[in-house]
Design an enzyme around this catalytic site. Structure first.
Site, mmCIF file in Angstrom:
data_model
loop_
_atom_site.group_PDB
_atom_site.id
_atom_site.type_symbol
_atom_site.label_atom_id
_atom_site.label_comp_id
_atom_site.label_asym_id
_atom_site.label_seq_id
_atom_site.Cartn_x
_atom_site.Cartn_y
_atom_site.Cartn_z
ATOM 1 N N LYS A 41 0.835 -1.198 0.000
ATOM 2 C CA LYS A 41 0.000 0.000 0.000
ATOM 3 C C LYS A 41 0.874 1.254 0.000
ATOM 4 C CE LYS A 41 -0.522 -0.045 5.040
ATOM 5 N NZ LYS A 41 -1.486 -0.073 6.163
ATOM 6 N N TYR A 253 17.282 30.480 3.382
ATOM 7 C CA TYR A 253 16.238 31.301 3.989
ATOM 8 C C TYR A 253 16.572 31.599 5.447
ATOM 9 C CZ TYR A 253 13.175 30.546 -0.004
ATOM 10 O OH TYR A 253 12.637 30.529 -1.274
ATOM 11 N N MET A 300 12.326 24.060 -0.624
ATOM 12 C CA MET A 300 11.399 23.149 -1.275
ATOM 13 C C MET A 300 12.111 22.240 -2.269
ATOM 14 S SD MET A 300 7.958 23.924 -3.522
ATOM 15 C CE MET A 300 7.006 24.535 -2.132
#
Length: 366
Positions: A41, A253, A300
């Site tokens: 799964k 950042y 990201m």
């Protein structure tokens, strides 16, 4: 199946070691007295369900298990013809597609059983199912005390019940409650008789106590230390930029990393969108095996790390290692205060997957 050079021209990819998977599979089969059911799964917990299903059926698996109808459909569309058990609890709305795809559903409500039987009659098919009994987890399943009544009601609808199972809630955590569940399941088995395929144990249950017919996920992927199992997945990346920092240069950042001056910085083209847990990845492995610390925040799509010297852009770094060290899935999970499963299932589908058996490239999925 895939072209060996297909991944050589990419900057980041996931590699799955099928030889290690086979070793885990054989170890688990040796511990079980009956059948070992691979649980595939959630894209085989991030490892890729379709290639692993094909491979494990080749290696003698009699059936695999998934969680959703969509997951079963993906395997069927990919050419998997073997038995696919649908875990959880069948919803009545899914009955027709389950029958059309020849999936083996789990029943834990009479409503679902009625829908399955009704759609089967309309399609001219014989409905088959496994029965789930709840022995203490309280998610899905018929109450264990009423298992015989449930079985008779389901079979009266014309459904061929082939298996009966439950799920351990505390294996590896609370052994006393494991024994409560085992005892309840044994009473179910005595009430229903031996004409059914019973399965109970999960990975920890099998490894700690042995078992007959078992469903394995975590152990199959080698994510339990201490039992000679080996993680099968790694994430590799090449730097897209290599540079030397000056004194006071700030990185990323928030500018959290401030350079002393002279450090070599590598930018790797993977970030939290690729599944790197933000705040939990401390190191990556360099080409020589050394640990390179992450410098600044993970973005990201990019992660910056410090290297002992300059590297060519062709260099390959191991962002996620197939081991239990500081760059492994278990370390990522521990740093996040979660379990390896959760981290593994968040590995991004945008990363190409390469499946290796030893030195042979078995399949490539872009």
């Amino acid at each position: 199946m895939g072209h060996a050079a297909a991944y050589l021209e990419t900057r980041a990819w996931i590699e799955v070691d099928l030889k290690a998977l086979e070793a885990n599979w054989l170890l688990l089969k040796a511990k079980a007295r009956g059948e070992v059911i691979p649980v595939l799964k959630a894209e085989a917990y991030g490892h890729g369900a379709l290639p692993l299903a094909r491979f494990l059926f080749q290696k003698g698996a009699r059936r695999v298990a998934v969680a959703t109808v969509g997951e079963g459909r993906t395997l069927r569309e990919g050419g998997v013809e073997g038995e696919i058990l649908l875990l959880g609890s069948l919803h009545p709305l899914e009955a027709e597609e389950v029958l059309r795809l020849n999936l083996l559903p789990t029943l834990s409500t009479l409503e679902a059983a009625q829908a399955l039987a009704g759609r089967a009659r309309a399609l001219g098919l014989t409905p088959r199912a496994h029965l789930k009994v709840d022995t203490g987890m309280n998610r899905v399943g018929f109450p264990w005390e009423k298992a015989r009544d449930a079985l008779l009601a389901v079979e009266a609808l014309g459904i061929r019940v082939e298996g009966v199972y439950t799920h351990l809630a505390t294996a590896g955590e609370d052994e006393a409650f494991v024994e409560v569940q085992r005892s309840r399941f044994q009473r179910v088995r005595e009430a229903l008789g031996e004409d059914y395929f019973y399965h109970l144990e999960n990975s920890y249950g099998l490894l700690l106590h042995g078992g007959e017919n078992v469903r394995v996920g975590l152990a199959l992927y080698g994510l339990i230390p201490g039992f000679s199992l080996k993680p099968i997945l790694r994430l590799l990346a090449r730097p897209t930029l290599v540079k030397q920092l000056g004194p006071g240069d700030r990185v990323g950042y928030g500018g959290e990393y401030v350079a002393r001056g002279g450090e070599w910085l590598l930018t790797l083209p993977v970030g939290y969108a690729d599944g790197l847990p933000r705040g939990a990845v401390r190191f990556v492995k360099g080409p020589e095996g050394g640990l390179y610390p992450v410098a600044g925040r993970i973005s990201m799509d990019q992660t910056t790390v410090l290297s002992p010297g300059p590297l060519p852009l062709e260099a390959v770094l191991e962002v996620l290692s197939p081991d239990f060290g500081p760059t492994g899935l278990c370390a990522w999970a521990e740093a996040r205060g979660t379990i390896p499963y959760e981290v593994a299932v968040h590995l991004s589908r945008r990363l190409p997957r390469v499946y290796r058996y030893g030195e042979e490239v078995w399949e490539v999925l872009n």
